[in-house]
Design an enzyme around this catalytic site. Structure first.
Site, short mmCIF file in Angstrom:
data_model
loop_
_atom_site.label_atom_id
_atom_site.label_comp_id
_atom_site.label_asym_id
_atom_site.label_seq_id
_atom_site.Cartn_x
_atom_site.Cartn_y
_atom_site.Cartn_z
N LYS A 225 0.82 -1.22 0.00
CA LYS A 225 0.00 0.00 0.00
C LYS A 225 0.85 1.26 0.00
O LYS A 225 2.02 1.24 0.35
CB LYS A 225 -0.98 -0.05 1.17
CG LYS A 225 -2.07 -1.08 0.86
CD LYS A 225 -3.31 -0.90 1.64
CE LYS A 225 -4.36 -1.88 1.08
NZ LYS A 225 -5.35 -2.23 2.07
N ARG A 260 -3.46 -10.00 4.90
CA ARG A 260 -3.85 -10.11 3.49
C ARG A 260 -2.69 -9.59 2.65
O ARG A 260 -2.36 -8.41 2.74
CB ARG A 260 -5.12 -9.27 3.27
CG ARG A 260 -5.65 -9.28 1.85
CD ARG A 260 -6.86 -8.36 1.74
NE ARG A 260 -7.44 -8.38 0.41
CZ ARG A 260 -7.00 -7.65 -0.61
NH1 ARG A 260 -5.99 -6.82 -0.46
NH2 ARG A 260 -7.59 -7.74 -1.79
N1 HH2 Z 1 -7.44 -3.84 0.60
C1 HH2 Z 1 -7.75 -3.90 -0.72
C2 HH2 Z 1 -8.80 -4.71 -1.15
N2 HH2 Z 1 -9.49 -5.47 -0.27
N3 HH2 Z 1 -9.87 -6.22 1.94
C3 HH2 Z 1 -9.57 -6.18 3.25
N4 HH2 Z 1 -10.25 -6.95 4.13
N5 HH2 Z 1 -8.56 -5.39 3.73
C4 HH2 Z 1 -7.83 -4.59 2.91
O1 HH2 Z 1 -6.94 -3.86 3.41
C5 HH2 Z 1 -8.13 -4.60 1.50
C6 HH2 Z 1 -9.18 -5.44 1.04
C7 HH2 Z 1 -6.98 -3.11 -1.73
O2 HH2 Z 1 -5.79 -3.78 -2.06
P1 HH2 Z 1 -5.53 -4.69 -3.40
O3 HH2 Z 1 -6.46 -5.82 -3.49
O4 HH2 Z 1 -4.12 -5.06 -3.40
O5 HH2 Z 1 -5.78 -3.75 -4.57
P2 HH2 Z 1 -7.01 -3.74 -5.53
O6 HH2 Z 1 -8.06 -2.97 -4.83
O7 HH2 Z 1 -6.47 -3.04 -6.73
O8 HH2 Z 1 -7.44 -5.14 -5.83
#
Ligand code: HH2
Length: 281
Positions: A225, A260
């Site tokens: 992040k 995660r």
């Molecule tokens: N962060 C993202 C998406 N889902 N779910 C939970 N429970 N906690 C989080 O911190 C979280 C989440 C965003 O990260 P990422 O999946 O890497 O990016 P994208 O939104 O592009 O899929």
């Protein structure tokens, strides 16, 4: 630091005796970290299998990016992306979570074998979500965010970010219990990067025990992040592995039960060494 409260023993049928690793399987063309490489279902399934081999305890399958500025994806398109992936990975024996804010996607994903709903809106954005998850009998991750992905970084001011996130999640737990969900189905997530400043993210991680004291499993997603980029001048996102590992280990130290992450093998290795060194000798 306050003394740790008696923590939950299990969540979603998984033992919390050791920290669990949730591996991210994005099936989105605009994911900041994957750049759409896993758009194709077959590639996403291969990626999920690889994360299982690397030691992921949960696979988090998502068809809608929720990064700041991302545009919403309708339920039909999300289903087209995630259902074949969930079916295949559940059949392969994975504990699958579905990362969605749509009740339609939640119920179809549960029928396809998902055991957990991971909702960045804590079952709020879709008015049918709460009843859907309660009826499906699956576990849930309730995450705090502010506003929509499109607007959430526009207002990152809080009086006391830790208290606000804690109180919000406590209220969402109460709503879930009132809808008939068992306590050991509910996990809480401070929502790192979702409508927070760098200092806000740091405060939430430092004071994670405040969430832990609510007596539920705690999930933390800090992997790659932007606050890591800010703290360590590490851009682009793919260059944030070392900072992500530091954040994951400290999150577990401060009470996270589940992390995660994108980089499962590296996280599993870091946790194995860290856990062995922390055992009383
Ligand atoms: N962060 C993202 C998406 N889902 N779910 C939970 N429970 N906690 C989080 O911190 C979280 C989440 C965003 O990260 P990422 O999946 O890497 O990016 P994208 O939104 O592009 O899929």
């Amino acid at each position: 630091m306050m003394p740790a409260a008696e923590g939950p023993l299990n969540w979603a049928g998984l033992s919390l005796a050791r920290p669990l690793v949730m591996g991210i399987v994005n099936v989105t063309p605009d994911s900041f970290s994957d750049g759409g490489r896993f758009l194709d279902a077959a590639a996403a399934i291969d990626h999920g299998r690889k994360l299982m081999d690397e030691g992921a305890d949960i696979l988090d399958v998502g068809g809608e990016s929720t990064r700041p500025g991302a545009v919403p994806v309708d339920a039909d398109e999300q289903l087209r992306r995630v259902l074949p992936v969930i079916e295949a990975l559940a059949r392969a024996g994975a504990a699958v979570s579905v990362d969605t804010r749509s009740a339609t996607v939640m119920s179809a994903a549960a029928r396809a074998g998902a055991r957990i709903v991971n909702d960045v809106s804590a079952l709020e954005d879709d008015p049918a979500a709460l009843a859907t998850v309660a009826a499906a009998g699956v576990a849930v991750v309730l995450m705090h965010k502010r506003g929509d992905p499109a607007t959430m970084q526009l207002d990152t001011r809080y009086g006391d970010v830790v208290a606000e996130v804690r109180n919000y999640l406590a209220a969402r737990v109460a709503a879930c219990i009132a809808a008939g969900m068992p306590r050991n189905h509910i996990a809480l997530d401070p929502g790192i990067g979702f409508g927070k400043t760098v200092d806000g993210n740091v405060a939430l991680l430092r004071d994670l025990h405040v969430l832990g004291n609510l007596g539920h499993a705690v999930v933390v997603g800090a992997s790659r992040k932007s606050f890591i980029g800010h703290l360590a001048r590490a851009t682009p996102a793919q260059d944030r592995l070392a900072g992500s590992l530091a954040a994951a280990l400290e999150a577990v130290h401060r009470g996270a039960h589940v992390v995660r992450v994108h980089d499962v093998a590296a996280t599993v290795q870091a946790l194995a060494v860290w856990s062995a060194l922390r055992k009383p000798g």
